[in-house]
Design a protein around this motif. Structure first.
Motif: not given
Length: 325
Positions: A145, A142, A185-188, A156-157, A152-153
């Protein structure tokens, strides 16, 4: 004073403890950077506990004729001889003006007296212990990123940690690459697209085998990586990084990896690994390799009809370039 590895301030004495290699390298780099913010022309000198004598250490920290500032980095202090350990402890009591000493000790009882001497001497202590727990790795990713400017969320992490595994360097590289590839934007969904399946298979696995000349291993890793969903662009980037790294390390003759780290701007572990791979490469082969990965970069980004075929051909061509064909 004890601080985290990403908050290193300038101090005459800095003690870096722990054995998480990535965090140790970063702590040392940040200490050197802090000194260079004070004086961009500061000189850096490196030594290792196992190979340094007490007299050589005295030379490293001895006042120069014109009192130029310098940073002296000593790694692996646990391996110091009895004489060197005594010299280090004595130096702490009377440090040289204009010299910033950065000393690394991985921990444990061996030569713990050096740690005690620096701690009592008021050194800034940077802790770089191994990150072993899942929640610690999640916190690390986290932070990576965010450091790269991304968002992120938790889902995703966690997915990224599950996909990559426990290697901090791989996690840091993946986090940085995802931020770059997703626009921040790092999402799942992005994690699943680029990293899924067996954690230990990545573009770097393919690159390492290729640069070492292991064609069968490289092709096996490539097919597995593609099969579990690793994006072709990430594998191509890893291959390009492998060629560039070996080329840069090959161009520097002599010197230990710690001394070369500052000049090349890469961590010592990466230099050591590249040196092993470089033994099978010629200058002509590396020049050919640069052309191969340049063409591959274009291929996986839209030029090639079949990016997977382009990757397989590039792997074969790189191994042949290494063999002088």
């Amino acid at each position: 004073m004890s601080v985290m590895a990403d908050t290193v301030d300038l101090a005459p004495l800095t003690l870096v403890t722990g054995d998480e290699a990535l965090l140790v390298d970063r702590a040392i780099a940040r200490a050197v950077a802090a000194a260079r913010r004070v004086d961009p022309g500061v000189e850096r000198r490196d030594g290792t506990g196992a190979g340094l004598t007490a007299g050589e250490f005295s030379d490293l920290v001895a006042p120069s004729l014109f009192a130029e500032p310098r940073v002296v980095v000593i790694r692996g202090a646990h391996e110091a001889s009895k004489d060197l350990a005594g010299e280090l402890a004595a130096y702490v009591k009377d440090p040289v003006d204009g010299v910033w000493l950065v000393l690394h000790h991985p921990g444990g009882a061996r030569n713990k007296g050096i740690v005690d001497a620096l701690t009592k001497g008021g050194a800034a202590v940077v802790t770089c212990n191994k990150i072993t727990r899942l929640n610690e790795r999640i916190d690390f990713v986290r932070a990576e990123i965010r450091r790269a400017g991304g968002r992120t969320n938790p889902t995703a992490v966690t997915a990224l940690v599950e996909a990559i595994g426990s290697d901090l360097r791989e996690l840091a590289s993946a986090a940085d690459q995802l931020v770059a590839d997703t626009g921040g934007t790092v999402d799942e969904k992005a994690v699943r697209r680029y990293h899924t399946g067996r954690a230990e298979v990545s573009g770097f696995t393919v690159s390492d085998a290729t640069m070492s000349g292991d064609l069968a291993g490289a092709l096996e890793s490539l097919r597995w990586a593609l099969g579990v969903g690793v994006a072709p662009v990430l594998i191509a980037d890893a291959l390009a990084d492998g060629v560039r790294t070996v080329s840069r390390v090959s161009a520097v003759k002599g010197g230990n990896s710690y001394a070369m780290a500052s000049e090349l701007g890469m961590p010592p572990w990466k230099i050591d690994r590249a040196r092993g791979m470089a033994r099978g490469w010629t200058p002509a082969g590396l020049a050919g390799g640069m052309a191969i990965v340049a063409a591959l970069n274009a291929a996986v980004k839209g030029v090639a009809v079949d990016p997977e075929y382009a990757l397989e051909k590039a792997v074969i061509d790189l191994v042949q370039a290494r063999r002088g064909r």
